[in-house]
Design an enzyme around this catalytic site. Structure first.
Site, PDB file in Angstrom:
ATOM      1  N   TYR A 165      11.122   8.968   1.420  1.00 15.36           N
ATOM      2  CA  TYR A 165      11.135   7.936   0.375  1.00 15.36           C
ATOM      3  C   TYR A 165      11.824   8.375  -0.921  1.00 15.36           C
ATOM      4  O   TYR A 165      11.964   7.570  -1.844  1.00 15.36           O
ATOM      5  CB  TYR A 165       9.700   7.475   0.084  1.00 15.36           C
ATOM      6  CG  TYR A 165       9.030   6.852   1.288  1.00 15.36           C
ATOM      7  CD1 TYR A 165       9.534   5.681   1.853  1.00 15.36           C
ATOM      8  CD2 TYR A 165       7.923   7.446   1.889  1.00 15.36           C
ATOM      9  CE1 TYR A 165       8.943   5.104   2.968  1.00 15.36           C
ATOM     10  CE2 TYR A 165       7.314   6.881   3.000  1.00 15.36           C
ATOM     11  CZ  TYR A 165       7.831   5.718   3.540  1.00 15.36           C
ATOM     12  OH  TYR A 165       7.249   5.154   4.638  1.00 15.36           O
ATOM     13  N   GLU A 198      12.655  -9.470   2.091  1.00 17.72           N
ATOM     14  CA  GLU A 198      11.952  -8.262   2.547  1.00 17.72           C
ATOM     15  C   GLU A 198      12.762  -7.031   2.123  1.00 17.72           C
ATOM     16  O   GLU A 198      13.981  -6.990   2.327  1.00 17.72           O
ATOM     17  CB  GLU A 198      11.823  -8.304   4.066  1.00 17.72           C
ATOM     18  CG  GLU A 198      11.140  -7.087   4.668  1.00 17.72           C
ATOM     19  CD  GLU A 198      11.135  -7.110   6.202  1.00 17.72           C
ATOM     20  OE1 GLU A 198      12.035  -7.736   6.813  1.00 17.72           O
ATOM     21  OE2 GLU A 198      10.234  -6.487   6.777  1.00 17.72           O
ATOM     22  N   HIS A 253      12.801  -2.620   2.068  1.00 15.44           N
ATOM     23  CA  HIS A 253      12.246  -1.314   2.444  1.00 15.44           C
ATOM     24  C   HIS A 253      13.154  -0.207   1.922  1.00 15.44           C
ATOM     25  O   HIS A 253      14.389  -0.326   1.972  1.00 15.44           O
ATOM     26  CB  HIS A 253      12.124  -1.171   3.965  1.00 15.44           C
ATOM     27  CG  HIS A 253      11.214  -2.176   4.566  1.00 15.44           C
ATOM     28  ND1 HIS A 253       9.848  -2.111   4.428  1.00 15.44           N
ATOM     29  CD2 HIS A 253      11.470  -3.288   5.283  1.00 15.44           C
ATOM     30  CE1 HIS A 253       9.295  -3.148   5.040  1.00 15.44           C
ATOM     31  NE2 HIS A 253      10.257  -3.886   5.563  1.00 15.44           N
ATOM     32  N   ALA A 272       3.025  -0.780   4.824  1.00 13.62           N
ATOM     33  CA  ALA A 272       2.546  -0.836   6.208  1.00 13.62           C
ATOM     34  C   ALA A 272       2.057  -2.225   6.613  1.00 13.62           C
ATOM     35  O   ALA A 272       2.020  -2.540   7.819  1.00 13.62           O
ATOM     36  CB  ALA A 272       1.438   0.200   6.405  1.00 13.62           C
ATOM     37  N   ARG A 298      12.676   4.571  12.803  1.00 11.57           N
ATOM     38  CA  ARG A 298      11.438   5.355  12.720  1.00 11.57           C
ATOM     39  C   ARG A 298      10.516   5.035  13.908  1.00 11.57           C
ATOM     40  O   ARG A 298      10.986   4.613  14.945  1.00 11.57           O
ATOM     41  CB  ARG A 298      10.789   5.103  11.354  1.00 11.57           C
ATOM     42  CG  ARG A 298      11.726   5.487  10.198  1.00 11.57           C
ATOM     43  CD  ARG A 298      11.097   5.252   8.846  1.00 11.57           C
ATOM     44  NE  ARG A 298       9.902   6.075   8.674  1.00 11.57           N
ATOM     45  CZ  ARG A 298       8.982   5.871   7.732  1.00 11.57           C
ATOM     46  NH1 ARG A 298       9.141   4.867   6.871  1.00 11.57           N
ATOM     47  NH2 ARG A 298       7.933   6.650   7.645  1.00 11.57           N
ATOM     48  N   ARG A 326       5.088  10.946  -2.418  1.00 15.17           N
ATOM     49  CA  ARG A 326       4.790  10.569  -1.041  1.00 15.17           C
ATOM     50  C   ARG A 326       5.996  10.840  -0.143  1.00 15.17           C
ATOM     51  O   ARG A 326       7.045  10.214  -0.306  1.00 15.17           O
ATOM     52  CB  ARG A 326       4.454   9.083  -0.993  1.00 15.17           C
ATOM     53  CG  ARG A 326       4.253   8.545   0.400  1.00 15.17           C
ATOM     54  CD  ARG A 326       4.242   7.020   0.399  1.00 15.17           C
ATOM     55  NE  ARG A 326       3.996   6.528   1.745  1.00 15.17           N
ATOM     56  CZ  ARG A 326       4.235   5.294   2.150  1.00 15.17           C
ATOM     57  NH1 ARG A 326       4.702   4.404   1.309  1.00 15.17           N
ATOM     58  NH2 ARG A 326       3.998   4.940   3.389  1.00 15.17           N
ATOM     59  N   ASN A 383       8.193  -5.586  -0.784  1.00 18.15           N
ATOM     60  CA  ASN A 383       8.040  -4.401   0.062  1.00 18.15           C
ATOM     61  C   ASN A 383       6.556  -4.311   0.390  1.00 18.15           C
ATOM     62  O   ASN A 383       5.762  -3.820  -0.415  1.00 18.15           O
ATOM     63  CB  ASN A 383       8.519  -3.129  -0.645  1.00 18.15           C
ATOM     64  CG  ASN A 383       8.439  -1.922   0.286  1.00 18.15           C
ATOM     65  OD1 ASN A 383       7.870  -2.000   1.377  1.00 18.15           O
ATOM     66  ND2 ASN A 383       9.006  -0.810  -0.140  1.00 18.15           N
ATOM     67  N   PRO A 398       0.797  -1.228   0.000  1.00 16.55           N
ATOM     68  CA  PRO A 398       0.000   0.000   0.000  1.00 16.55           C
ATOM     69  C   PRO A 398       0.829   1.277   0.000  1.00 16.55           C
ATOM     70  O   PRO A 398       1.870   1.365   0.650  1.00 16.55           O
ATOM     71  CB  PRO A 398      -0.821  -0.105   1.291  1.00 16.55           C
ATOM     72  CG  PRO A 398      -0.116  -1.089   2.129  1.00 16.55           C
ATOM     73  CD  PRO A 398       0.541  -2.051   1.184  1.00 16.55           C
ATOM     74  N   ASN A 399       0.310   2.238  -0.733  1.00 16.04           N
ATOM     75  CA  ASN A 399       0.834   3.610  -0.833  1.00 16.04           C
ATOM     76  C   ASN A 399       2.115   3.723  -1.659  1.00 16.04           C
ATOM     77  O   ASN A 399       2.571   4.828  -1.937  1.00 16.04           O
ATOM     78  CB  ASN A 399       1.045   4.228   0.561  1.00 16.04           C
ATOM     79  CG  ASN A 399      -0.250   4.258   1.355  1.00 16.04           C
ATOM     80  OD1 ASN A 399      -1.241   4.808   0.876  1.00 16.04           O
ATOM     81  ND2 ASN A 399      -0.268   3.659   2.535  1.00 16.04           N
TER      82      ASN A 399
HETATM   83  C1  DQA Z   1       8.242   1.061   3.830  1.00 12.04           C
HETATM   84  C2  DQA Z   1       8.339   1.224   5.356  1.00 12.04           C
HETATM   85  C3  DQA Z   1       6.987   0.978   5.990  1.00 12.04           C
HETATM   86  O1  DQA Z   1       7.076   1.178   7.394  1.00 12.04           O
HETATM   87  C4  DQA Z   1       5.959   1.952   5.432  1.00 12.04           C
HETATM   88  O2  DQA Z   1       4.683   1.658   5.985  1.00 12.04           O
HETATM   89  C5  DQA Z   1       5.914   1.970   3.961  1.00 12.04           C
HETATM   90  C6  DQA Z   1       7.180   1.949   3.228  1.00 12.04           C
HETATM   91  C7  DQA Z   1       9.595   1.409   3.138  1.00 12.04           C
HETATM   92  O3  DQA Z   1       9.779   0.985   2.004  1.00 12.04           O
HETATM   93  O4  DQA Z   1      10.410   2.130   3.712  1.00 12.04           O
HETATM   94  O5  DQA Z   1       4.867   2.082   3.354  1.00 12.04           O
HETATM   95  O6  DQA Z   1       7.947  -0.294   3.545  1.00 12.04           O
END
Ligand code: DQA
Length: 145
Positions: A25, A101, A103, A80, A110, A20, A77, A12-13
């Site tokens: 990011y 995984e 990120h 959240a 954070r 964003r 990735n 998501p997002n």
């Molecule tokens: C994220 C880190 C997560 O905590 C966050 O909710 C994201 C992006 C990252 O790529 O840094 O949506 O996965």
């Protein structure tokens, strides 16, 4: 013989990358990252199947599909959902395809709610904190498996 495929699944997002919270990011879009992965994949002889969804169930289905399609690995990735999703934890455990995984940011620097990762508890390994380079490092790691 067909080239092996690596699934790159984004949660998501992440469709909003580029606009964003760029201070966290960066300014690259998900398409920018995909283009870089595809170019590197061509050098390495691997196909990149890059996807994004804001829906948890899609990510579960795609993890199952990665196994069914015989993907070499999954870079995930989960956004959240990383910090909430037992369903994704179970899906990673349910398949034999290795999952890495990924990120952009380093969640451990954070908010405390980002310190727990259901994905990390099931994944082969984690790469975090290097911006878009996290994906490139994860691709190299997947190729080295
Ligand atoms: C994220 C880190 C997560 O905590 C966050 O909710 C994201 C992006 C990252 O790529 O840094 O949506 O996965």
């Amino acid at each position: 013989m067909a080239a092996p495929t690596i699934f790159v699944l984004n949660g998501p997002n992440l469709n909003l990358l580029g606009t964003r919270q760029p201070e966290i990011y960066g300014h690259d879009t998900l398409d920018d990252i995909a283009a870089r992965l595809v170019a590197r994949g061509e050098q390495l002889g691997v196909d990149i199947d890059m996807r994004q969804s804001n829906h948890e169930g899609h990510l579960v289905d795609w993890l199952h599909e990665a196994q069914a399609e015989g993907a070499k690995a999954v870079l995930l990735n989960a956004g959240a959902f990383t910090h909430t999703s037992v369903a994704l934890y179970d899906a990673i455990k349910a398949i034999s395809t290795p999952v890495i995984e990924v990120h952009l940011s380093n969640p451990h620097t954070r908010e405390t709610f980002r310190h727990k990762s259901y994905i990390g508890m099931a994944a082969k390994g984690t790469i975090a904190g290097f911006g878009p380079t996290s994906y490139m490092l994860a691709l190299d790691a997947a190729m080295a498996l």
